[in-house]
Write an enzyme that holds these catalytic residues in place. Structure first.
Site, PDB file in Angstrom:
ATOM      1  N   LYS A 216       3.083   6.707   1.194  1.00  0.00           N
ATOM      2  CA  LYS A 216       4.485   6.313   1.055  1.00  0.00           C
ATOM      3  C   LYS A 216       5.222   7.425   0.328  1.00  0.00           C
ATOM      4  O   LYS A 216       4.863   7.807  -0.788  1.00  0.00           O
ATOM      5  CB  LYS A 216       4.576   5.010   0.270  1.00  0.00           C
ATOM      6  CG  LYS A 216       5.997   4.543   0.036  1.00  0.00           C
ATOM      7  CD  LYS A 216       6.025   3.166  -0.578  1.00  0.00           C
ATOM      8  CE  LYS A 216       7.458   2.738  -0.847  1.00  0.00           C
ATOM      9  NZ  LYS A 216       7.510   1.396  -1.455  1.00  0.00           N
TER      10      LYS A 216
ATOM     11  N   LYS B 190       4.856   5.569   5.639  1.00  0.00           N
ATOM     12  CA  LYS B 190       6.238   5.132   5.453  1.00  0.00           C
ATOM     13  C   LYS B 190       7.038   6.219   4.758  1.00  0.00           C
ATOM     14  O   LYS B 190       6.551   6.781   3.786  1.00  0.00           O
ATOM     15  CB  LYS B 190       6.197   3.867   4.598  1.00  0.00           C
ATOM     16  CG  LYS B 190       7.525   3.336   4.176  1.00  0.00           C
ATOM     17  CD  LYS B 190       7.319   2.188   3.238  1.00  0.00           C
ATOM     18  CE  LYS B 190       8.673   1.752   2.746  1.00  0.00           C
ATOM     19  NZ  LYS B 190       8.605   0.776   1.723  1.00  0.00           N
TER      20      LYS B 190
ATOM     21  N   SER C 120      14.678   1.013   6.128  1.00  0.00           N
ATOM     22  CA  SER C 120      16.087   0.614   6.143  1.00  0.00           C
ATOM     23  C   SER C 120      17.024   1.740   6.577  1.00  0.00           C
ATOM     24  O   SER C 120      17.923   1.519   7.396  1.00  0.00           O
ATOM     25  CB  SER C 120      16.487   0.092   4.762  1.00  0.00           C
ATOM     26  OG  SER C 120      16.271   1.065   3.757  1.00  0.00           O
TER      27      SER C 120
HETATM   28  C1  PBG Z   1       8.896  -1.369  -2.650  1.00  0.00           C
HETATM   29  C2  PBG Z   1       9.385  -1.156  -1.273  1.00  0.00           C
HETATM   30  C3  PBG Z   1      10.465  -0.376  -0.870  1.00  0.00           C
HETATM   31  C4  PBG Z   1      10.549  -0.508   0.507  1.00  0.00           C
HETATM   32  C5  PBG Z   1       9.541  -1.364   0.915  1.00  0.00           C
HETATM   33  N1  PBG Z   1       8.807  -1.737  -0.192  1.00  0.00           N
HETATM   34  C6  PBG Z   1      11.461   0.365  -1.671  1.00  0.00           C
HETATM   35  C7  PBG Z   1      11.065   1.565  -2.414  1.00  0.00           C
HETATM   36  O1  PBG Z   1       9.933   2.007  -2.405  1.00  0.00           O
HETATM   37  O2  PBG Z   1      11.964   2.095  -3.085  1.00  0.00           O
HETATM   38  C8  PBG Z   1      11.566   0.157   1.380  1.00  0.00           C
HETATM   39  C9  PBG Z   1      11.762  -0.456   2.719  1.00  0.00           C
HETATM   40  C10 PBG Z   1      12.958   0.014   3.441  1.00  0.00           C
HETATM   41  O3  PBG Z   1      13.653   0.951   3.030  1.00  0.00           O
HETATM   42  O4  PBG Z   1      13.213  -0.570   4.504  1.00  0.00           O
HETATM   43  N2  PBG Z   1       8.807  -2.748  -2.959  1.00  0.00           N
END
Ligand code: PBG
Length: 326
Positions: A199, A251, A277
């Protein structure tokens, strides 16, 4: 001038021929719909940076989840949005039996049973008052090992509430092993771990921060990965597999298709990718301006993520795609 010996166009002549030789499939069962459920609201609340995506009430979540499952999506990934007043430094409301995420998991587990795969985001950032994914120590650092203890409580609470799959997304070292041990000790030996293995610290999460009402100031660069690091991403994937991840995830998706491909080539377990997102919002905004065709581009990007090697794709279009493909 002779005839061309090779005419790849031959196989593109008719829709039936094109269908026959198509290499990559996109099916609703491969898609997981991320959903948001908020505490303390009476009506679903539109997320302005994600047109068409809402923070659900408990009731509207139940209806939307049932519709998505009826449409054929492969699973649901649930995120909880607590009241601001319930946030604290350790994200207690994430673990509480009456916390919004656990309550909503029980709602969906009782409505849907084993008709879908119910997944939960196993992270603290939605629930902490500082917005970090872990517990912050006196010097401001996210304390890795203390956070893992909290993740274990979180995962067990989510499994108790009916989650088939827990999704640790906080990028703490050793989180998968800690959660596996904790789940097993609590009798949840069949609870699946979908590990957010690679991630990246991405600007593409911007709209999500509005979606969950994040309190974060600063960034997550001491735990999420540098976008330039592919070798390190594969190390993360291998570590998570070694720690017992049942599914590994990369991701975001679109900017990291090389990582998806490399993970797919080495992984003995299914690989997921999260079309996050910002990917959704970017395409939605361009389509709203009439610059691109939403459906065509959404399907093309999802097909590309599949082509790169993802078995499973998390996408805010999961239910729409199921409708489009029907
Ligand atoms: C953390 C989490 C995030 C997303 C999914 N799980 C946010 C981050 O890491 O800041 C992002 C998902 C998205 O942007 O659609 N709980």
């Amino acid at each position: 001038m002779g005839f061309p010996r090779h005419r790849p166009r031959r196989l593109r002549t008719t829709p039936a021929l094109r269908r026959l030789v198509a290499e990559t499939t996109l099916e609703p069962r491969q898609l997981v719909l991320p959903m948001f459920v908020a505490d303390g609201i009476d009506e679903p609340r539109q997320i302005s940076s994600m047109p068409g995506v809402v923070q659900h009430t408990r009731d509207s979540l139940r209806r939307a989840a049932a519709d998505a499952v009826a449409a054929g999506v492969g699973g649901l990934m649930l995120f909880g949005v607590p009241r601001d007043a319930d946030k604290d430094p350790t994200g207690s409301v994430a673990v509480a039996e009456d916390g919004i995420l656990n309550v909503a998991l029980r709602d969906l587990a009782s409505d849907l049973g084993d008709d879908t795969v119910l997944m939960a985001d196993t992270c603290l950032d939605e629930f902490t008052d500082h917005g970090h994914c872990g517990i912050v120590d006196a010097s401001g650092r996210v304390d890795n090992d203390l956070t893992n203890k909290r993740y274990v409580e979180l995962a067990v609470a989510q499994a108790d509430s009916g989650a088939h799959v827990v999704g640790p997304s906080g990028m703490m070292d050793g989180q998968v092993a800690a959660i596996r041990d904790g789940l097993d000790a609590a009798g949840h030996t069949d609870t699946v771990i979908l590990a957010y293995a690679a991630k990246f610290a991405s600007g593409f999460y911007g709209p999500f921060r509005e979606a969950v009402g994040s309190s974060l100031r600063g960034d997550r660069r001491t735990y999420q990965q540098n976008p330039g690091n592919a070798r390190e991403a594969l190390h993360e994937v291998e570590l998570d597999i070694d720690e017992g991840a049942d599914i590994v995830m990369v991701k975001p998706a679109m900017g990291y298709l090389d990582v998806v491909r490399a993970a797919a080539d080495l992984s003995p377990v299914p690989v997921a990718a999260y079309q996050v997102s910002g990917e959704y919002s970017m395409i939605s905004a361009a389509a709203a301006n009439g610059w691109i065709d939403l459906q065509a581009v959404a399907l093309e990007t999802l097909t590309s993520i599949r082509r790169a090697g993802a078995d499973i794709v998390l996408t805010y279009w999961a239910a729409d795609v199921a409708g489009w493909l029907a």
